[in-house]
Design an enzyme around this catalytic site. Sequence first.
Site, mmCIF file in Angstrom:
data_model
loop_
_atom_site.group_PDB
_atom_site.id
_atom_site.type_symbol
_atom_site.label_atom_id
_atom_site.label_comp_id
_atom_site.label_asym_id
_atom_site.label_seq_id
_atom_site.Cartn_x
_atom_site.Cartn_y
_atom_site.Cartn_z
ATOM 1 N N GLY A 503 -16.673 -52.241 66.654
ATOM 2 C CA GLY A 503 -17.226 -51.830 67.692
ATOM 3 C C GLY A 503 -18.469 -52.454 68.057
ATOM 4 N N GLU A 507 -18.547 -49.717 63.022
ATOM 5 C CA GLU A 507 -17.284 -49.835 62.693
ATOM 6 C C GLU A 507 -16.412 -48.734 63.489
ATOM 7 O OE1 GLU A 507 -18.000 -49.285 58.702
ATOM 8 O OE2 GLU A 507 -17.799 -51.364 58.126
ATOM 9 N N VAL A 508 -15.061 -49.208 63.566
ATOM 10 C CA VAL A 508 -13.945 -48.162 64.235
ATOM 11 C C VAL A 508 -13.340 -47.894 63.126
ATOM 12 C CG1 VAL A 508 -12.457 -47.848 65.963
ATOM 13 C CG2 VAL A 508 -14.418 -49.406 66.468
ATOM 14 N N ASP A 619 -13.834 -53.434 83.639
ATOM 15 C CA ASP A 619 -13.537 -54.172 82.407
ATOM 16 C C ASP A 619 -12.046 -53.900 81.796
ATOM 17 O OD1 ASP A 619 -13.807 -56.081 80.602
ATOM 18 O OD2 ASP A 619 -14.697 -54.916 79.148
HETATM 19 P P1 AMP Z 1 -13.708 -50.855 70.837
HETATM 20 O O1 AMP Z 1 -14.906 -50.845 70.447
HETATM 21 O O2 AMP Z 1 -13.449 -49.346 71.782
HETATM 22 O O3 AMP Z 1 -13.049 -52.025 71.645
HETATM 23 O O4 AMP Z 1 -12.516 -50.590 69.513
HETATM 24 C C1 AMP Z 1 -12.546 -51.724 68.838
HETATM 25 C C2 AMP Z 1 -11.133 -51.781 68.057
HETATM 26 O O5 AMP Z 1 -10.930 -50.836 67.354
HETATM 27 C C3 AMP Z 1 -10.128 -51.722 69.175
HETATM 28 O O6 AMP Z 1 -9.960 -53.205 69.844
HETATM 29 C C4 AMP Z 1 -8.967 -51.248 68.470
HETATM 30 O O7 AMP Z 1 -8.352 -52.395 67.618
HETATM 31 C C5 AMP Z 1 -9.371 -50.451 67.552
HETATM 32 N N1 AMP Z 1 -9.630 -49.118 68.215
HETATM 33 C C6 AMP Z 1 -10.464 -48.413 68.993
HETATM 34 N N2 AMP Z 1 -10.016 -47.214 69.271
HETATM 35 C C7 AMP Z 1 -9.050 -46.961 68.807
HETATM 36 C C8 AMP Z 1 -7.945 -46.120 68.696
HETATM 37 N N3 AMP Z 1 -8.437 -44.971 69.559
HETATM 38 N N4 AMP Z 1 -7.064 -45.921 67.896
HETATM 39 C C9 AMP Z 1 -6.812 -47.115 67.411
HETATM 40 N N5 AMP Z 1 -7.227 -48.264 67.353
HETATM 41 C C10 AMP Z 1 -8.364 -48.260 67.902
#
Ligand code: AMP
Length: 856
Positions: A503, A507-508, A619
């Site tokens: 993110g 990290e996520v 977005d």
């Molecule tokens: P974001 O910062 O929200 O765009 O998240 C980055 C990436 O993390 C996303 O593109 C997804 O691949 C993964 N991700 C985020 N939230 C979730 C979630 N709740 N469950 C599974 N994958 C997630």
Amino acid sequence: MGDLGWIAYPKNGWEEIGEVDENYAPIHTYQVCKVMEQNQNNWLLTSWISNEGASRIFIELKFTLRDCNSLPGGLGTCKETFNMYYFESDDEDGRNIRENQYIKIDTIAADESFTELDLGDRVMKLNTEVRDVGPLTKKGFYLAFQDVGACIALVSVRVYYKKCPSVIRNLARFPDTITGADSSQLLEVSGVCVNHSVTDEAPKMHCSAEGEWLVPIGKCLCKAGYEEKNNTCQVCRPGFFKASPHSPSCSKCPPHSYTLDEASTSCLCEEHYFRRESDPPTMACTTPSPVSSVKKGKITKNSISLSWQEPDRPNGIILEYEIKYFEKDQETSYTIIKSKETTITADGLKPGSAYVFQIRARTAAGYGGFSRRFEFETSPVLAASSDQSQIPIIVVSVTVGVILLAVVIGFLLSGSCCDHGCGWASSLRAVAYPSLIWRCGYSKAKQDPEEEKMHFHNGHIKLPGVRTYIDPHTYEDPNQAVHEFAKEIEASCITIERVIGAGEFGEVCSGRLKLQGKREFPVAIKTLKVGYTEKQRRDFLGEASIMGQFDHPNIIHLEGVVTKSKPVMIVTEYMENGSLDTFLKKNDGQFTVIQLVGMLRGIASGMKYLSDMGYVHRDLAARNILINSNLVCKVSDFGLSRVLEDDPEAAYTTRGGKIPIRWTAPEAIAFRKFTSASDVWSYGIVMWEVMSYGERPYWEMTNQDVIKAVEEGYRLPSPMDCPAALYQLMLDCWQKDRNSRPKFDEIVSMLDKLIRNPSSLKTLVNASSRVSNLLVEHSPVGSGAYRSVGEWLEAIKMGRYTEIFMENGYSSMDSVAQVTLEDLRRLGVTLVGHQKKIMNSLQEMKVQLVNGMVPL
Ligand code: AMP
């Protein structure tokens, strides 16, 4: 004329002779006249005659016969009769049978015989005799004529059968029917209903031996939408309808209804007119009659009581009344009370202030129009009687008591939660911040159980129970907003398992969350990287403050936040299949259309919820949709620093903001007009991404080229194998005029309709009109397929407006392209159905392929 191939036996018996009749016309005869010789036995055998399926045949003979008495010499051998025989056979092999195998039909005598005198006068005394034979059981037969010593000329032999000829009776077609074998037999024949008719009672008729149709039974009826004319079912013309086969004929649409189609079974109500479901289609559409007499009742300094009469002629049972009121000149902030009674009391009003009231009734047909405005004033403070002034004091003290009690309970509750490390900054806290209730724009007042009360602010009309999104920026302390909407989770409750993405702030990860008294379940954990600034922390947690306000199956669900220890985390439900764009690319072509539409329906439903909450996403893109193992799609990515610092797709515009150009509506790019309507545009792009399995919108075109092309009216072409209905919906979302785009609730119901009726998805966008690498022109009509305005209007059955169009300067197709709904109304096209027909046709014409568009 010519040799019939009949056989005479013996050879010197019957002779084939060409003659002329009394009019000197040539005739062909078989003659025999051995009256002078004894023991005559002359046979004449016909060739094989097919009976064509008939079981009773008729033989008509025409012949002349010489009067024996007129012959010289008193001849004992002379006869005045001859015999006719037949022999049945399936083929021509029976030719050589012996005479005694023939079956006698009859002895034929002449009614009239001729003499020498007649011959001299050229009078032809022609006899006609008819005999019938049956039942026949083989395919054909031979006839034989036996002469035993008469003077005969056989002039004609006509063999025939009788049939009841094909006929239409009672809208049923009865085929050619050969009569029965028995001369008294009635054959029962079933009829077949003519085109566009249906069986009422099975149609039958009886075919008599004489070939006459008798005793019709049963009938067919023209089906709904068709009427009987000249034994056929003719279609009801536009403007007419026939609701059931039993209605006698097409009827004109009842008042305030219309139909533009042929074969209509009912007419649609004009705008603002309704008909109850239980009403027959013959009934006129009516509009609920507005409430007219509103009377004020008791007025205090804080309340106004009203009563009114039920409308005189409601179009159905009144289900409830809606009372809208607002302080005079403050129309943007109004309250709506729904009541089943004809009285209400509006309370909580300001003393000495004027309030405007409007009332409308709702029946099964919907709401009627609002009544005219009624204005009443609350009593001024000083004018209150001593009795009345007591009441507010009591109310205030009770209210203060309730608030204090709520604060104490809130405090106790949140304290006990914190003990377990899962403290809710409960919604009860809102009670401690009365200003928030106001901002919420919604509250349920203490009221009659028959009443429901809602407040509206700045045009945000809210359904009961739907709250308004509160921008965390409105909080002075962003931490307060986080704790208002997000549950604090203790870090020890979380097990991090693996990194699944990156993110903007860190990290996520995927992991598990174990809350007290609950089973452990999978979650996604967004972390805030070490060394963050205060602004980054605020922005990071801002997403949780937003997400925490939402509660919908198609919006990513926030479990809570970790703010009291490091790293700071946001914990959400886990979506097994990650982001939708990547997932679709990985599974290219793997889903049925219904599955894809199901995904789109979910996204639309989530967006409907957000727009109802007053939240504009800005977005919306497939990369910001998450999808779980059940293929449920959820909207995510609620960055606080809306405009999109974290979206790699976002580009700086000339005005400085960062915008994901390919997904963004032109007005949002041009002058930052972000609304739910611009979210609808983005939704259209998401539809395109989904239907093309994650293809990049506008491929490798530069952002500048995308802006230019869209501005010039070009639109993405249909993805491959895309149902026409879905592509049309995309084009609707990409209307330049944002007010013409569908609303999310309309999109949801449209997709629901398609899902319920999957055959509607079978029509795909014509492959030849879908050229990849070309954009589709979505601009004014060119010369188009129609050569003239008249031709166009005629083609859409709106020819009646040709003159009006011409008179008002719309004489070319190019000028017609500019026509708006307003223009149509001005031209006098008042029927909503006609307006729609014309506007839809214009819209269709606007979607044309551009020849020679530069490949992208
Ligand atoms: P974001 O910062 O929200 O765009 O998240 C980055 C990436 O993390 C996303 O593109 C997804 O691949 C993964 N991700 C985020 N939230 C979730 C979630 N709740 N469950 C599974 N994958 C997630």
